[in-house]
Design a protein around this motif. Sequence first.
Motif, PDB file in Angstrom:
ATOM      1  N   ILE A 113       0.842  -1.070  -0.064  1.00  0.00           N
ATOM      2  CA  ILE A 113       0.062   0.041   0.110  1.00  0.00           C
ATOM      3  C   ILE A 113       0.960   1.353   0.079  1.00  0.00           C
ATOM      4  O   ILE A 113       0.739   2.015  -0.887  1.00  0.00           O
ATOM      5  CB  ILE A 113      -1.074   0.174   1.394  1.00  0.00           C
ATOM      6  CG1 ILE A 113      -1.922  -1.177   1.169  1.00  0.00           C
ATOM      7  CG2 ILE A 113      -1.833   1.348   1.271  1.00  0.00           C
ATOM      8  CD1 ILE A 113      -2.823  -1.097   2.027  1.00  0.00           C
ATOM      9  N   LEU A 114       1.768   1.344   1.110  1.00  0.00           N
ATOM     10  CA  LEU A 114       2.644   2.543   1.184  1.00  0.00           C
ATOM     11  C   LEU A 114       3.438   2.773  -0.311  1.00  0.00           C
ATOM     12  O   LEU A 114       3.423   3.815  -0.836  1.00  0.00           O
ATOM     13  CB  LEU A 114       3.639   2.442   2.265  1.00  0.00           C
ATOM     14  CG  LEU A 114       4.508   3.695   2.470  1.00  0.00           C
ATOM     15  CD1 LEU A 114       3.665   4.911   2.371  1.00  0.00           C
ATOM     16  CD2 LEU A 114       5.132   3.652   3.693  1.00  0.00           C
ATOM     17  N   SER A 115       3.952   1.521  -0.720  1.00  0.00           N
ATOM     18  CA  SER A 115       4.764   1.774  -1.834  1.00  0.00           C
ATOM     19  C   SER A 115       3.982   2.416  -3.199  1.00  0.00           C
ATOM     20  O   SER A 115       4.374   3.437  -3.990  1.00  0.00           O
ATOM     21  CB  SER A 115       5.355   0.415  -2.366  1.00  0.00           C
ATOM     22  OG  SER A 115       4.391  -0.354  -2.653  1.00  0.00           O
ATOM     23  N   ARG A 116       2.688   2.064  -3.346  1.00  0.00           N
ATOM     24  CA  ARG A 116       2.123   2.527  -4.403  1.00  0.00           C
ATOM     25  C   ARG A 116       1.316   4.001  -4.033  1.00  0.00           C
ATOM     26  O   ARG A 116       1.365   4.776  -5.070  1.00  0.00           O
ATOM     27  CB  ARG A 116       0.783   1.614  -4.611  1.00  0.00           C
ATOM     28  CG  ARG A 116       1.119   0.205  -5.341  1.00  0.00           C
ATOM     29  CD  ARG A 116      -0.029  -0.646  -5.385  1.00  0.00           C
ATOM     30  NE  ARG A 116      -0.755  -0.461  -6.402  1.00  0.00           N
ATOM     31  CZ  ARG A 116      -0.733  -1.064  -7.661  1.00  0.00           C
ATOM     32  NH1 ARG A 116       0.554  -1.700  -7.985  1.00  0.00           N
ATOM     33  NH2 ARG A 116      -1.301  -1.077  -8.662  1.00  0.00           N
ATOM     34  N   ALA A 117       1.409   4.318  -2.689  1.00  0.00           N
ATOM     35  CA  ALA A 117       0.988   5.630  -2.321  1.00  0.00           C
ATOM     36  C   ALA A 117       2.138   6.356  -2.740  1.00  0.00           C
ATOM     37  O   ALA A 117       2.039   7.732  -3.125  1.00  0.00           O
ATOM     38  CB  ALA A 117       0.528   5.585  -0.860  1.00  0.00           C
ATOM     39  N   ILE A 118       3.391   6.052  -2.396  1.00  0.00           N
ATOM     40  CA  ILE A 118       4.498   6.850  -2.759  1.00  0.00           C
ATOM     41  C   ILE A 118       4.797   7.199  -4.134  1.00  0.00           C
ATOM     42  O   ILE A 118       5.024   8.266  -4.513  1.00  0.00           O
ATOM     43  CB  ILE A 118       5.913   5.965  -2.248  1.00  0.00           C
ATOM     44  CG1 ILE A 118       5.865   5.965  -0.614  1.00  0.00           C
ATOM     45  CG2 ILE A 118       7.190   6.569  -2.764  1.00  0.00           C
ATOM     46  CD1 ILE A 118       6.894   5.168  -0.150  1.00  0.00           C
ATOM     47  N   ALA A 119       4.495   6.091  -5.023  1.00  0.00           N
ATOM     48  CA  ALA A 119       4.728   6.470  -6.363  1.00  0.00           C
ATOM     49  C   ALA A 119       3.764   7.268  -7.128  1.00  0.00           C
ATOM     50  O   ALA A 119       4.120   8.227  -7.863  1.00  0.00           O
ATOM     51  CB  ALA A 119       4.461   4.908  -7.232  1.00  0.00           C
ATOM     52  N   ARG A 120       2.366   7.287  -6.388  1.00  0.00           N
ATOM     53  CA  ARG A 120       1.447   8.417  -6.813  1.00  0.00           C
ATOM     54  C   ARG A 120       1.842   9.714  -6.543  1.00  0.00           C
ATOM     55  O   ARG A 120       1.529  10.340  -7.228  1.00  0.00           O
ATOM     56  CB  ARG A 120       0.101   7.685  -6.281  1.00  0.00           C
ATOM     57  CG  ARG A 120      -0.750   6.247  -7.084  1.00  0.00           C
ATOM     58  CD  ARG A 120      -2.045   6.238  -6.686  1.00  0.00           C
ATOM     59  NE  ARG A 120      -2.515   5.264  -7.932  1.00  0.00           N
ATOM     60  CZ  ARG A 120      -2.904   4.189  -7.262  1.00  0.00           C
ATOM     61  NH1 ARG A 120      -2.512   3.728  -6.303  1.00  0.00           N
ATOM     62  NH2 ARG A 120      -3.260   3.376  -8.240  1.00  0.00           N
ATOM     63  N   ASN A 137       7.211  14.690  -1.369  1.00  0.00           N
ATOM     64  CA  ASN A 137       5.778  14.106  -1.589  1.00  0.00           C
ATOM     65  C   ASN A 137       5.850  12.806  -0.919  1.00  0.00           C
ATOM     66  O   ASN A 137       5.161  12.295  -0.295  1.00  0.00           O
ATOM     67  CB  ASN A 137       5.338  14.402  -2.731  1.00  0.00           C
ATOM     68  CG  ASN A 137       4.794  15.782  -3.046  1.00  0.00           C
ATOM     69  OD1 ASN A 137       3.566  15.827  -2.780  1.00  0.00           O
ATOM     70  ND2 ASN A 137       5.638  16.851  -3.220  1.00  0.00           N
ATOM     71  N   ALA A 138       6.868  11.779  -1.358  1.00  0.00           N
ATOM     72  CA  ALA A 138       7.021  10.390  -0.884  1.00  0.00           C
ATOM     73  C   ALA A 138       6.910  10.466   0.411  1.00  0.00           C
ATOM     74  O   ALA A 138       6.224   9.749   1.300  1.00  0.00           O
ATOM     75  CB  ALA A 138       7.995   9.755  -1.619  1.00  0.00           C
ATOM     76  N   ALA A 139       7.705  11.307   1.174  1.00  0.00           N
ATOM     77  CA  ALA A 139       7.908  11.173   2.353  1.00  0.00           C
ATOM     78  C   ALA A 139       6.520  11.729   3.368  1.00  0.00           C
ATOM     79  O   ALA A 139       6.536  11.033   4.352  1.00  0.00           O
ATOM     80  CB  ALA A 139       9.097  12.214   2.985  1.00  0.00           C
ATOM     81  N   GLY A 140       5.997  12.760   2.670  1.00  0.00           N
ATOM     82  CA  GLY A 140       4.795  13.179   3.314  1.00  0.00           C
ATOM     83  C   GLY A 140       3.710  12.051   3.425  1.00  0.00           C
ATOM     84  O   GLY A 140       2.937  11.920   4.476  1.00  0.00           O
ATOM     85  N   ALA A 141       3.470  11.163   2.297  1.00  0.00           N
ATOM     86  CA  ALA A 141       2.653  10.040   2.324  1.00  0.00           C
ATOM     87  C   ALA A 141       3.084   9.054   3.320  1.00  0.00           C
ATOM     88  O   ALA A 141       2.314   8.386   4.098  1.00  0.00           O
ATOM     89  CB  ALA A 141       2.693   9.643   0.822  1.00  0.00           C
ATOM     90  N   ALA A 142       4.302   8.804   3.555  1.00  0.00           N
ATOM     91  CA  ALA A 142       4.906   7.819   4.518  1.00  0.00           C
ATOM     92  C   ALA A 142       4.485   8.385   5.990  1.00  0.00           C
ATOM     93  O   ALA A 142       3.925   7.500   6.748  1.00  0.00           O
ATOM     94  CB  ALA A 142       6.190   7.626   4.507  1.00  0.00           C
ATOM     95  N   GLN A 143       4.622   9.690   6.205  1.00  0.00           N
ATOM     96  CA  GLN A 143       4.563  10.397   7.636  1.00  0.00           C
ATOM     97  C   GLN A 143       2.943  10.102   7.723  1.00  0.00           C
ATOM     98  O   GLN A 143       2.471  10.039   9.108  1.00  0.00           O
ATOM     99  CB  GLN A 143       4.784  11.784   7.810  1.00  0.00           C
ATOM    100  CG  GLN A 143       6.246  12.023   7.860  1.00  0.00           C
ATOM    101  CD  GLN A 143       6.702  11.498   9.310  1.00  0.00           C
ATOM    102  OE1 GLN A 143       5.799  11.181  10.177  1.00  0.00           O
ATOM    103  NE2 GLN A 143       7.787  11.292   9.599  1.00  0.00           N
TER     104      GLN A 143
END
Lengths: 300, 227
Positions: A91-98, A226-232
């Motif tokens: 899930i997180l990996s796809r959120a990061i990519a998007r 933006n990737a980091a923000g999704a992870a946080q």
Amino acid sequence: MFDSLAEMIALAETQKQPLHQIVIAREAALTDRPPETIWALMCKRLEVMRRSTEEGVSRPVHSLSGISGGGGAWKLWQQLENGYQPITGPILSRAIARAMAVNEVNAGMGCIVATPTAGSAGILPGVLLTLQEASGFSDEQIINALFTASGVGAVIARRASISGAAGGCQAETGSAAAMAAAAAVELLGGTPHQSGQAVAITLKNMLGLVCDPVAGLVEVPCVKRNAAGAAQCFIAVDLALAGIESVIPPDEVIDAMASIGRRMDARFKETAEGGLAATPTGRRLAQIIWDGKPSAELKA
Amino acid sequence: MSSKRLVSAFDIIGPIMVGPSSSHTAGAVRLGRLGRAILGAQPQQAILGLHGSFARTGKGHGSDRALIAGLLALSTDDPRIRESLELARTAGMAVTFHTVDLGEDAHPNSVEMILRAGEQEVRVVGASVGGGMVEIQAINQYPISFTGEHETLLVAAEDRPGTIHAITGLFLKYRLNIAFSRVERKQRGGEAIQIFETDAQIPEDMIEALEDFYWVLWARHIPKLLD
């Protein structure tokens, strides 16, 4: 819209309504628009968000300047499609990519929705569209979540700032991640109080983040932030849904962000004079951009 | 720097825009649009002074193309923003850019626009305050404040008793509800700019009716910014 998250959450609790309904009602009262119009406007935004994520993962998108190389979202997406098992999970990996996809489209002067700003526009669609894909939420539920996110962003804009030039990157990607966290908590069945806690936890983890874009362009380090923000955001969502509380209440965290933003040196507020922008590589790239040399030279 | 204005859901989720920067690109388009509306025509000449971050990083963000796009009445999501310099040349709009210092209190993303069309000339100062939201802060020598989020009526008039009464009479005649109103003036008995923000659309013939008052210097309808 609201002066505080406390006010917004208290209203939801006393009226026994989800946050998005409180926000839609306030928006209708504030703008004197019928709820159908308000709904249609948000519907249109969801469409543009979806298009920008799809554009950025389906082909390598390059920025106008060329400094960020581009195509990062597409590279990660290819890995995932080829069966790579990401350490961050499916899930997180796809959120990061998007999230990266939207930011790369933005850097290419493509069409995006600023949520709350263009530089931080990847986080909210990255998080919400991936949750939709993973859990099968309807578009209606995602649009509701966008209203919840907007209510949180409006409080941050009022008490602090959502501008990198005024408050640093914490005000942009921090706000975006906090908005996404509140929305995701609601989507996943959390209470308004837990949404507030997710806002507090996200922002606490992103306080002090400076806005130091190379050559002043919304590319380096914005795409990866933006990737980091999704992870946080996901960290805060899991903590809040587990019932973990922020010792400092959400509105006080927002006020702390405002105070940090005010005292932050101007070099770290989008002026491209400090941080990564001031590194030897950052300066070299800026020189090439400002001298107007063709982007092919950037690869040298 | 906190925003004391009322923030709508679509200030936060929006605008729908061509990148790369909400404050430097979309906000700049909106400032250009407001400048054009204040002039009341498409400018034949635009002298644009960039302050702070607009001056420093504006070129890389396409702020120059965005301001011109706004002066040409393009929207924040119009892909032609990229080609606005060319469009301006075709439209016969002469544009120059320079760096200005509007003082320490000015927002880092501020612009001073001197716009001319025929006999008309106006000086407009505005700022892009974040997320694509903008504020007009001065017209000619008057400090002023409006955001373009509502339909706005600007009336420059001699500062004398009874003017507001006469103007609000027109609002009654046109059945328009005033959401906010303010008066800005330089000195007592001089000129004043009155700002009215409304929920419903301001009819164009109301501007003509206003300009029929002998004490009205000029009136402008500033259409609400849509995206």
